[in-house]
Enzyme design. Structure first.
Site, PDB file in Angstrom:
ATOM      1  NE  ARG A  11     -47.944-108.831  35.090  1.00  8.19           N
ATOM      2  CZ  ARG A  11     -48.844-109.605  34.464  1.00  8.19           C
ATOM      3  NH1 ARG A  11     -49.641-110.396  35.163  1.00  8.19           N
ATOM      4  NH2 ARG A  11     -48.945-109.580  33.160  1.00  8.19           N
ATOM      5  CE1 TYR A  62     -42.115 -92.457  53.377  1.00  5.01           C
ATOM      6  CE2 TYR A  62     -43.778 -93.222  51.840  1.00  5.01           C
ATOM      7  CZ  TYR A  62     -42.544 -92.674  52.082  1.00  5.01           C
ATOM      8  OH  TYR A  62     -41.733 -92.353  51.031  1.00  5.01           O
ATOM      9  CG  ASP A 112     -44.008 -99.186  57.097  1.00  3.64           C
ATOM     10  OD1 ASP A 112     -42.840 -99.569  57.314  1.00  3.64           O
ATOM     11  OD2 ASP A 112     -44.285 -98.353  56.219  1.00  3.64           O
ATOM     12  CE  LYS A 146     -37.064 -95.250  52.451  1.00  2.00           C
ATOM     13  NZ  LYS A 146     -38.378 -95.166  53.057  1.00  2.00           N
TER      14      LYS A 146
HETATM   15  C1  LIG Z   1     -39.710 -95.025  52.537  1.00  3.92           C
HETATM   16  C2  LIG Z   1     -40.850 -95.574  53.308  1.00  3.92           C
HETATM   17  C3  LIG Z   1     -41.956 -96.135  52.665  1.00  3.92           C
HETATM   18  C4  LIG Z   1     -42.083 -96.171  51.172  1.00  3.92           C
HETATM   19  O1  LIG Z   1     -41.158 -97.040  50.601  1.00  3.92           O
HETATM   20  P1  LIG Z   1     -40.577 -96.845  49.103  1.00  3.92           P
HETATM   21  O2  LIG Z   1     -39.611 -97.976  48.986  1.00  3.92           O
HETATM   22  O3  LIG Z   1     -39.954 -95.491  49.058  1.00  3.92           O
HETATM   23  O4  LIG Z   1     -41.748 -96.971  48.200  1.00  3.92           O
HETATM   24  C5  LIG Z   1     -42.950 -96.663  53.449  1.00  3.92           C
HETATM   25  N1  LIG Z   1     -42.896 -96.625  54.794  1.00  3.92           N
HETATM   26  C6  LIG Z   1     -41.854 -96.094  55.436  1.00  3.92           C
HETATM   27  C7  LIG Z   1     -41.839 -96.077  56.923  1.00  3.92           C
HETATM   28  C8  LIG Z   1     -40.798 -95.543  54.722  1.00  3.92           C
HETATM   29  O5  LIG Z   1     -39.757 -95.001  55.373  1.00  3.92           O
END
Ligand SMILES: *Cc1c(COP(=O)(O)O)cnc(C)c1O
Length: 408
Positions: free
Chosen positions: A74, A127, A199, A224
C-alpha cells in the site's frame, strides 16, 4: 531511484517535447535484465534479509532517507512509481501519485486538504460524482461549499471567505467543454494563499499543462485519455513534492492504490498519448465543423469553434481542442435516440478518450435518474449528444454521422 537521480531526470526531461516525454519521461533506463519495457512487480509485500536490515530501513524511513524502499504494497510499487514519474514529467511536475480510479484520486485530494469548518469553491459543470461527493458527503463532515458559474471569475473571487482552503475546477468541462482561464484563476488564488486543483481529464497534458499557469495540483481520470484504450481504470495527481507527499499519507490510510498490472497498461498506453491526442484533436475539429454546418444539428459545443463561449481562452491556453464534441440534434428525445442507434462506428457507452469512438445521450446515461426539470435546469436537454472521438479515420466518422443524421 534516489533523490539525486530524480533531480537529474527532471533536469534532463525539462527541455524535451511531449512526444518524447510520453515515451521516456521520468525514465528509469536501467531495468532489471536490461529489459526495455518496465517490469510488472507483482508483489503485496517486500522482504528484509534479516532484522539488522529491517532496523536500518526503519531508521532510514524515520529520517526520510529510505529512497523509495517500502515494506508493504500500500506504500509503493516500482511499476506504479515508473508511471508516476512519467506523468510528473508530462505535466512538468515535481511528483505524481497514482490511484485505483479518478474518483479515488479526487477524494484523496479533498480529504487531504479539507477539514471540518473549511470552505471549498467549485465551478459548475464538474463531474457528476465529484459534485455529489462534495455537495452531499463533505457537507455531512462540516465542509461548506460554494458553487460558482464557470466563466465568472468575479463571482469566484467574491465567493472567497477567510476559511476558503481549496478551489476545485475542471477544464474542459463535461459536457459543454467550457474552458477556465487558469492563469487568472491561479493568480486570484495565490494572492489569497488558497490551493487550486484542476481536473484536466478532458485536456490531457498534450493539450494543456495547468501547472504551467500556476495551478497547484492537476488530477486525471487516467481511465480516459492517459490509458486511452477503454480497458483500464486509474487516476493520477501531479504537483509539488510536498503536496504529493501529503496525498500519499492520505492514500496510505484510504487505500485506493493502483495495481501494478494496471499501472503497466497505463504506462504502455501513455507511450502513444501524443500520437493519439493529435489524431483525436484532428478528428474533433473535423467533426465539429461538419456538424456545425449540418442542417439536422441545432447547436455544437467545441472549444475549437469560434462560436464556443471560451474559444479565445482555449486558443490562449491550449495546444489542441480535444476529441470530445457535444451537440444538439434537431429532434426530440426519440429522434435523437434514433440517430444514435443508426451510428455504426461509435459504441454507445459512457466514458471517453479511448481509441474507440463512444457516443451517448447524457439524458439517458449519466443523468437518467434525475427528474427531467432538474436535468433541464443544469442544461441537459433530451436532444443533447456527447461524442468522444477515437482514432478512426475522420472521413469514415463523417460518413457515419452523415448517414445517421439523414435518418433524423
Ligand atoms: C471519468 C471522470 C472522472 C472519474 O474517473 P474514474 O476513473 O471513472 O473514477 C473524473 N473526472 C472526469 C472529468 C471524468 O471524465
Amino acid at each position: 531511484m534516489d533523490v539525486q537521480t530524480e533531480t537529474e531526470c527532471a533536469a534532463r526531461t525539462q527541455t524535451q517535447g511531449p512526444s518524447t516525454l510520453a515515451v521516456h519521461g521520468g525514465g528509469e533506463r536501467d531495468n532489471p535484465y536490461h529489459a526495455v519495457a518496465p517490469p510488472i512487480v507483482q508483489t503485496a509485500t517486500y522482504a528484509f534479509r534479516n532484522t539488522v536490515d529491517l532496523i536500518a530501513f526503519q531508521e532510514a524511513r524515520q529520517w526520510g532517507e529510505a529512497h523509495g524502499r517500502v515494506d508493504y504494497g500500500r506504500y509503493g510499487n516500482p511499476t506504479v512509481a515508473a508511471l508516476e514519474a512519467r506523468v510528473a514529467a508530462l505535466e512538468g511536475a515535481e511528483a505524481a501519485a497514482a490511484f485505483s480510479t479518478g474518483m479515488a484520486a479526487i477524494i484523496a485530494i479533498l480529504f487531504a486538504f479539507l477539514r471540518s469548518g473549511a470552505h471549498l469553491i467549485v465551478t459548475e459543470d464538474i463531474y457528476r460524482r465529484t459534485r455529489q461527493f462534495i455537495l452531499q458527503f463533505l457537507r455531512r463532515f462540516g465542509v461548506e461549499t460554494t458553487v460558482v458559474p464557470i466563466g465568472d471569475l468575479e463571482a469566484l473571487e467574491s465567493a472567497i471567505r477567510p476559511n476558503t482552503r481549496l478551489i476545485f475546477t475542471e477544464t474542459p468541462t463535461n459536457p459543454y467543454l467550457r474552458v477556465v482561464d487558469l492563469e487568472r484563476l491561479a493568480e486570484i488564488a495565490r494572492r489569497r494563499r488558497i490551493r487550486t486543483v484542476v481536473d484536466s481529464t478532458f485536456a490531457t497534458p498534450i493539450n494543456l499543462r495547468p501547472l504551467d499557469y500556476g495551478i497547484d495540483l492537476v488530477v486525471h481520470s487516467a481511465t480516459k485519455y492517459l490509458c486511452g484504450h477503454n480497458d483500464v481504470m486509474a487516476g493520477v495527481v501531479a504537483g509539488s513534492a510536498e503536496l504529493i507527499a501529503g496525498l500519499r499519507e492520505m492514500q496510505a490510510m484510504l487505500g485506493g492504490i493502483l495495481d501494478p498490472h494496471a499501472a503497466y497498461l497505463v504506462l504502455r498506453g501513455l507511450k502513444t498519448l501524443a500520437l493519439r491526442v493529435q489524431r483525436q484533436n484532428e478528428n474533433g475539429m473535423r467533426v465539429a465543423e461538419f456538424l456545425n454546418a449540418h442542417p439536422k444539428v441545432r447547436r455544437v459545443w467545441y472549444p475549437g469553434l469560434p462560436s464556443h463561449p471560451d474559444h479565445l481562452i482555449a486558443r490562449r491556453l491550449m495546444r489542441g481542442f480535444g476529441g470530445v464534441v457535444t451537440f444538439e440534434v434537431a429532434a426530440d428525445r426519440e429522434g435523437t435516440s434514433g440517430f444514435i442507434d443508426a451510428l455504426r462506428i461509435p459504441y454507445i457507452a459512457p466514458s471517453l478518450g479511448g481509441v474507440e469512438s463512444l457516443v451517448e445521450q447524457p439524458a439517458l446515461m449519466s443523468y437518467y435518474e434525475m427528474e427531467p426539470e432538474d436535468r433541464l435546469a443544469i442544461g441537459i436537454t433530451d436532444n443533447l449528444v456527447r461524442l468522444s472521438l477515437g482514432i478512426e479515420d475522420a472521413d469514415d466518422l463523417l460518413a457515419d454521422l452523415d448517414q445517421a443524421l439523414a435518418q433524423v
